[in-house]
Design a protein around this motif. Structure first.
Motif, PDB file in Angstrom:
ATOM      1  N   ASN A  40       0.805  -1.219   0.000  1.00 22.93           N
ATOM      2  CA  ASN A  40       0.000   0.000   0.000  1.00 22.93           C
ATOM      3  C   ASN A  40       0.844   1.279   0.000  1.00 22.93           C
ATOM      4  N   GLY A  41       2.164   1.150   0.031  1.00 24.64           N
ATOM      5  CA  GLY A  41       3.048   2.312  -0.069  1.00 24.64           C
ATOM      6  C   GLY A  41       3.370   2.999   1.246  1.00 24.64           C
ATOM      7  N   ALA A  42       2.935   2.449   2.362  1.00 20.97           N
ATOM      8  CA  ALA A  42       3.153   3.108   3.653  1.00 20.97           C
ATOM      9  C   ALA A  42       4.634   3.243   4.006  1.00 20.97           C
ATOM     10  N   THR A  43       5.490   2.410   3.443  1.00 21.49           N
ATOM     11  CA  THR A  43       6.924   2.471   3.746  1.00 21.49           C
ATOM     12  C   THR A  43       7.676   3.414   2.801  1.00 21.49           C
ATOM     13  N   ARG A  44       6.952   4.130   1.955  1.00 24.48           N
ATOM     14  CA  ARG A  44       7.572   4.974   0.937  1.00 24.48           C
ATOM     15  C   ARG A  44       7.374   6.459   1.247  1.00 24.48           C
ATOM     16  N   GLU A  45       8.111   7.312   0.525  1.00 25.40           N
ATOM     17  CA  GLU A  45       7.938   8.754   0.600  1.00 25.40           C
ATOM     18  C   GLU A  45       8.208   9.344  -0.771  1.00 25.40           C
ATOM     19  N   LEU A  46       7.729  10.564  -0.981  1.00 26.97           N
ATOM     20  CA  LEU A  46       7.907  11.246  -2.260  1.00 26.97           C
ATOM     21  C   LEU A  46       9.106  12.176  -2.195  1.00 26.97           C
ATOM     22  N   LYS A  47       9.928  12.134  -3.239  1.00 26.11           N
ATOM     23  CA  LYS A  47      11.114  12.988  -3.332  1.00 26.11           C
ATOM     24  C   LYS A  47      11.170  13.605  -4.714  1.00 26.11           C
ATOM     25  N   PRO A  48      11.405  14.888  -4.885  1.00 24.12           N
ATOM     26  CA  PRO A  48      11.572  15.870  -3.825  1.00 24.12           C
ATOM     27  C   PRO A  48      10.224  16.269  -3.237  1.00 24.12           C
ATOM     28  N   ASN A  49      10.245  16.644  -2.010  1.00 27.91           N
ATOM     29  CA  ASN A  49       9.076  17.184  -1.326  1.00 27.91           C
ATOM     30  C   ASN A  49       9.576  18.037  -0.173  1.00 27.91           C
ATOM     31  N   PRO A  50       9.423  19.345  -0.233  1.00 30.62           N
ATOM     32  CA  PRO A  50       8.599  20.101  -1.171  1.00 30.62           C
ATOM     33  C   PRO A  50       9.262  20.260  -2.542  1.00 30.62           C
ATOM     34  N   VAL A  51       8.412  20.491  -3.540  1.00 26.67           N
ATOM     35  CA  VAL A  51       8.879  20.805  -4.883  1.00 26.67           C
ATOM     36  C   VAL A  51       9.008  22.324  -4.945  1.00 26.67           C
TER      37      VAL A  51
END
Length: 129
Positions: A111-122
């Motif tokens: 479900n993606g709970a172990t992930r993060e978005l990069k870059p953030n902030p854009v």
């Protein structure tokens, strides 16, 4: 016999309680923040969401996105935002493997709970045309 049944029941309940640790602690969505210089630029995400800078969007952690930032009189900028394993997500996954077993690890990784978005902030500096 009753003591053994109680022990087994306790172990089963603990296993269930620890499944999906990252899902519980981090969630499956993340606030993606988009800022631009100058402010007031149009933002469009590849998932169809739109806004004006500065803004934020609640998006799935497991999804790669393309962020397009545009403003009249300025060159349009395109930024790839990638989903990657988060440091804290990896720790939650390790906790799943130790305490929650295969079920919790499977839930969090799917479900993606172990992930993060990069870059953030854009953060985008738009160039004049």
């Amino acid at each position: 016999m009753l003591k053994q049944l109680l022990s087994i029941t306790t172990l089963v309940l603990l296993s269930i309680a620890f499944t999906g640790c990252a899902t519980i602690t981090r969630g499956t969505e993340e606030a993606l923040v988009v800022e631009s210089d100058p402010a007031g630029a149009d933002v469009k995400l590849s998932n169809g969401m739109v806004g004006k800078t500065p803004t934020s969007f609640m998006v799935k952690r497991k999804t790669n996105l393309v962020v397009t930032v545009s403003k009249a009189g300025y060159q349009t900028a395109t930024i790839n935002v990638n989903s990657q394993i988060a440091q804290s997500g990896g720790a939650a996954m390790a906790g799943n493997i130790i305490f929650g077993g295969v079920i919790g690890a499977a839930v969090d990784s799917s479900n993606g709970a172990t992930r993060e978005l990069k870059p953030n902030p854009v953060k985008v500096k738009l160039n004049r045309l």
